[in-house]
Design an enzyme around this catalytic site. Structure first.
Site, PDB file in Angstrom:
ATOM      1  N   GLU A   1       0.848  -1.117  -0.068  1.00  0.00           N
ATOM      2  CA  GLU A   1      -0.118   0.014   0.111  1.00  0.00           C
ATOM      3  C   GLU A   1       0.895   1.281   0.123  1.00  0.00           C
ATOM      4  OE1 GLU A   1      -2.759   0.006   3.187  1.00  0.00           O
ATOM      5  OE2 GLU A   1      -4.008  -1.669   2.602  1.00  0.00           O
TER       6      GLU A   1
ATOM      7  N   GLU B   1      -5.092  -8.557   1.162  1.00  0.00           N
ATOM      8  CA  GLU B   1      -5.758  -8.265   2.559  1.00  0.00           C
ATOM      9  C   GLU B   1      -7.255  -8.427   2.311  1.00  0.00           C
ATOM     10  OE1 GLU B   1      -4.125  -5.107   4.633  1.00  0.00           O
ATOM     11  OE2 GLU B   1      -2.134  -5.877   4.148  1.00  0.00           O
TER      12      GLU B   1
HETATM   13  C1  BGP Z   1      -3.781  -2.360   5.881  1.00  0.00           C
HETATM   14  C2  BGP Z   1      -2.509  -2.239   6.404  1.00  0.00           C
HETATM   15  C3  BGP Z   1      -2.094  -3.243   7.276  1.00  0.00           C
HETATM   16  C4  BGP Z   1      -3.199  -3.342   8.538  1.00  0.00           C
HETATM   17  C5  BGP Z   1      -4.682  -3.269   7.878  1.00  0.00           C
HETATM   18  C6  BGP Z   1      -5.821  -3.151   9.020  1.00  0.00           C
HETATM   19  O1  BGP Z   1      -4.202  -1.047   5.383  1.00  0.00           O
HETATM   20  O2  BGP Z   1      -1.717  -3.005   5.025  1.00  0.00           O
HETATM   21  O3  BGP Z   1      -1.032  -3.243   7.723  1.00  0.00           O
HETATM   22  O4  BGP Z   1      -3.141  -2.732   9.433  1.00  0.00           O
HETATM   23  O5  BGP Z   1      -4.547  -2.212   6.792  1.00  0.00           O
HETATM   24  O6  BGP Z   1      -5.955  -1.735   9.213  1.00  0.00           O
HETATM   25  P1  BGP Z   1      -5.990  -1.112  10.623  1.00  0.00           P
HETATM   26  O7  BGP Z   1      -4.614  -1.761  11.380  1.00  0.00           O
HETATM   27  O8  BGP Z   1      -5.288   0.328  10.570  1.00  0.00           O
HETATM   28  O9  BGP Z   1      -7.075  -1.442  11.342  1.00  0.00           O
END
Ligand code: BGP
Length: 457
Positions: free
Chosen positions: A164, A360
């Protein structure tokens, strides 16, 4: 029953800084997260800094066994640049031994590793020189990438450069969620450009070191949905698509930076500094596959009183809340599985149907102990429903010809989440921080095992 293609990758993803722990031990140097926590611990939920991750550094063998128990056939994590090359010059042998054993354990367990190089964890030594603001970062990253390919290329066939990239650009230079926590659109664009060139340089190294392997990049993308068909809303959609999706998708998959993006940046006096050969390097170094992180759709409308030239992206598009939206109240994100179909079809129709996977997808929920059953297991039916809804849309797109080869959830174990610490939990395994990071499978883990065994549901 919904059946997925043969050899479909069922897995989960995490990152080094969110899972390993031991953030300043075993020769690892500080990243911006370690330093920022040292400087401003109050910014971090419950004062949980990067050292409070899930102890994978110590427990990776047990973790690999746990992966087998829920049927994972693939897994993504990242290497911490600051662990592997702490001062930017010399390799840390302790880190080499750790990562080699970790990757070997995965392979021995029949779990294909997908290894990423950068997950928001900028080395502090490089940040002191300007981080991605300086062109020096491109060469530094290429050198790190080459070292990693040489050290682990015999164990890892599938690699990704960045997770990302739009997020470290936006959060660091526009919205204050990452270090250096400043608002500067022009710097944000330069940081984005150097990130793109760092990616490109790493792909070029990969082709030399591991020509039989596969390299990709992980992007958080969906098409933007405009509030209406009014020309202003459609212009906002176009701006958002250019800045947030096409900025990385076009150069990495098609080998060109979109002309319309260059025009937009020029109009707003935001063009970055470039080098003569960059264009050719981009054209020569397309990726083999794309990872798509998908959590929520992007909805936009025309900004109300935009400044010209734009001072922030908010002058080019404004966010829009769809009145009918369904929301995950813990994270504040809209739940809209249909966008996964749309992004899948976008990959097919606009990006030469390049092989791609969902890298993801997941649902973060706070205070999950509320859902603990009598047997001590978290009954996270909401997470199972979330996955089912998204997989249904994904399957529809695969039937329509989109080349999706896998589905990875975020995440395997509950993990540390930047400024949010451990507030929202995403894992198939609960991590009990009060008891030595003890792991316990949630109901969703059992469900995932069935899913993977049946190759569908
Ligand atoms: C994505 C990232 C992760 C992870 C996930 C969940 O954008 O690649 O690193 O953190 O989001 O989001 P968050 O942890 O902010 O709830």
């Amino acid at each position: 029953m919904i059946k997925f293609p043969e050899h479909f990758m069922w897995g989960a993803a995490t990152s080094a800084p969110q899972s390993e722990g031991y953030s300043l031990s075993y020769g690892k140097s500080a990243s911006t997260w370690d330093k920022w926590f040292e400087m401003q611990p109050d910014k971090f939920n419950s004062n949980q800094g990067p050292d409070t991750a899930s102890d994978t550094y110590r427990l990776y063998r047990e973790d690999v066994e746990n992966m087998q128990k829920i049927g994972l056939n693939s897994f993504r994590t990242s290497i911490a640049w600051t662990r592997l090359i702490p001062d930017g010059k010399h390799v840390n042998q302790v880190a080499v031994d750790f990562y080699r054993d970790y990757f070997k354990c995965l392979r021995d367990a029949g779990i294909t590793p997908i290894i990423n190089l950068f997950h928001f964890d900028m080395p502090w030594w490089l940040m002191e020189k300007g981080g991605w603001e300086t062109r020096e970062s491109v060469e530094a990253f290429a050198c790190y990438a080459k070292t990693a390919f040489e050290l682990f290329g015999d164990l890892v066939d599938r690699w990704t450069t960045f997770n990302e990239p739009i997020v470290h650009i936006e959060c660091g230079y526009l919205t204050g969620y990452h270090y250096p926590d400043i608002v500067d659109f022009k710097k944000a664009v330069q940081v984005g450009y150097h990130t793109l060139m760092a990616h490109t340089a790493a792909v070029a190294e990969f082709k030399k070191v591991k020509p039989d392997g596969q390299i990709g990049i992980i992007l958080n993308i969906t098409p933007a949905y405009a509030k209406s068909d009014a020309p202003e809303d459609l212009a906002a959609k176009q701006n958002a698509d250019l800045l947030l999706a096409k900025s990385f998708l076009d150069p990495t998959v098609l080998g060109v930076i979109p002309g319309a993006l260059v025009t937009l940046l020029k109009q707003h006096e935001l063009l970055p500094k470039t080098k003569k050969d960059d264009r050719q390097l981009i054209a020569d170094n397309c990726v083999d596959f794309i990872g798509v992180n998908y959590y929520q759709p992007l909805r936009v409308q025309a900004p109300e009183k935009p400044q010209f030239p734009a001072q922030t992206p908010g002058d080019l598009y404004a966010n829009y809340i769809w009145p009918e939206r369904k929301i995950n109240p813990y994270r504040g994100w809209e739940i809209y599985p249909e966008a996964l179909y749309d992004v899948a079809m976008m990959m097919k129709n606009e990006y030469r149907n390049i092989p791609w996977y969902v890298s993801e997808n997941g649902m973060g929920v706070a205070d999950e102990e509320r859902f603990m059953g009598e047997d001590g297991q978290i009954q996270d039916d909401y997470r199972i429903e979330f996955m089912q809804a998204h997989l249904t849309q994904l399957h529809r797109a695969i039937e329509a010809g989109s080349s999706c080869f896998g589905y990875h959830t975020w995440t395997f174990n509950d993990c540390w989440s930047w400024l949010n610490g451990y507030r929202n939990r995403y894992g198939f395994y609960r991590v009990d921080l009060a008891h030595g990071a003890k792991r316990a499978m949630k109901k969703s883990g059992r469900w995932y095992r069935e899913l993977s065994a049946n190759n569908g549901f």
